[in-house]
Write an enzyme that holds these catalytic residues in place. Sequence first.
Site, mmCIF file in Angstrom:
data_model
loop_
_atom_site.group_PDB
_atom_site.id
_atom_site.type_symbol
_atom_site.label_atom_id
_atom_site.label_comp_id
_atom_site.label_asym_id
_atom_site.label_seq_id
_atom_site.Cartn_x
_atom_site.Cartn_y
_atom_site.Cartn_z
ATOM 1 N N LYS A 88 0.828 -1.211 0.000
ATOM 2 C CA LYS A 88 0.000 0.000 0.000
ATOM 3 C C LYS A 88 0.863 1.263 0.000
ATOM 4 C CE LYS A 88 -3.860 1.904 2.752
ATOM 5 N NZ LYS A 88 -4.679 1.659 3.950
ATOM 6 N N SER A 163 -9.374 1.897 3.351
ATOM 7 C CA SER A 163 -8.478 2.706 2.539
ATOM 8 C C SER A 163 -7.482 1.889 1.720
ATOM 9 C CB SER A 163 -7.729 3.709 3.430
ATOM 10 O OG SER A 163 -6.914 3.043 4.376
ATOM 11 N N SER A 187 -9.789 -0.748 7.297
ATOM 12 C CA SER A 187 -9.201 -0.497 5.983
ATOM 13 C C SER A 187 -8.584 -1.680 5.254
ATOM 14 C CB SER A 187 -8.156 0.617 6.080
ATOM 15 O OG SER A 187 -8.783 1.846 6.312
#
Length: 472
Positions: A88, A163, A187
């Site tokens: 990420k 996210s 997330s």
Amino acid sequence: MHKPKGDAITSLHDLSAVDLLAGYRGKQFSPSEVLEDIISQVATWEPHIKALYLYDPEGARKVARAATERWQQSEPVGTLDGVPVTIKDNVATKGQPVPLGAASVKLAPAEKDAPPAARLREAGCVIFSKTTMPDYGMLSSGLSSFHPLTRNPWDVSKNPGGSSAGAGAAGAAGYGPLHLGTDIGGSVRLPASWCGLVALKPSLGRVPIDPPYVGRVAGPMTRTVDDAALMMSVLSRPDRRDGMSLPALEVNWKALEKSPRKLRIGLMLDAGSGQKVEKEVREVAVEAAKAFESAGAVITEIDGILTPEMLEGLDNFWRARTWDELSKLSQADRGKTLPYILNWAEAGAKLSGVDVVRGFNQTMAIRAAAAKLLCEVDYVISPVSPVVNFPAEFAAPLNDPAKPFEHICFTVPWNMSENPALSINGGYDKKGFPIGVQIIGRRFDDIGVLGMGKAFEGLRGPQKPWPTPPKK
């Protein structure tokens, strides 16, 4: 193509990390061949879903070639040698910028790998790309002021969640088996639910992270529980940079066989606050509980622990925290932030110190409620998200900055209480869109939660094939 079991032919990009390592060991195929298949898959899917950031096929080819040579000599460098992985955006990788999904962030190369990235690199992973996220990780959406809009491979008109948006989309699209996300309110679990994946939010401190923060963890996003456990065996290795990290755990992450027989499982169908649970979501959670009951577990329906005061308190605390960051920027840079996030955070400027402390104190109230609940039951089963899906262009299911966190009602309590929580696909809606189920355990029982997930993989119904790219 590879034939791992029976007559089924599976593409290399669809194989689990466990199967890839077995194939490398048996010299059935090489890391370079696997990477090329993933590169081909990315070329087909990426124009439709925009999951990647800093995609580097050439750099990855060099790493894969070195891994191929090691496997030819039967001398792997680590646990995951030659296995492709994405990381990420907000997990630092040496020499690359960390934009946090926000156009307002100044881009500068990271000095070193953050702990999760360092562990994956040491283990021999082929890091071929970073993945997208929304501004500052404060949305469960593929919407960002910095990255292009990330879409859901199951239905490109729908949101992948966030996210860890790009990680979820990449996992569903077959960009290899392993994807690293982070989770402070849902997330990794929310995108896993909406993308049909497995994701573990570990106990706080089980995976060292930098920078550490209240409730913030890094966790695996995979297609199978075995792969999540394999990734945890690497990610959970110690790193002194995280002052909240737990002592090294001597655990066999492969020992996932766990019988649900006689376990006390609480079925939570109402979080106590937040959005109303949609009918199809509720049905999938009930079916999951029935599956465990058929295997000998004792199921009791339980009340949710999240009060409206808790959710409002977290909202106030996070608004103030985000405004603190944004207020340090010039007006021009601040104006580059996603309008939804800016609108939400600006309200933090009007909160009093008492409001913010009162909000933070709700984290302790949540912790106390979770501990009390898990005195009575061994595990909790609940929905991950109250909704089946929502439009790709939305910042959140309600798309209202005045009510930003109504959809994290089932996930955020376990960040604040530090409990391990797993998202795993439980079923599908009438159109074939995946719906996740959450399994929560006591603090530090990460292996037990994974074991329950493994048991559920054997109990749930047949899974639908993974999505294929839209026709041009």
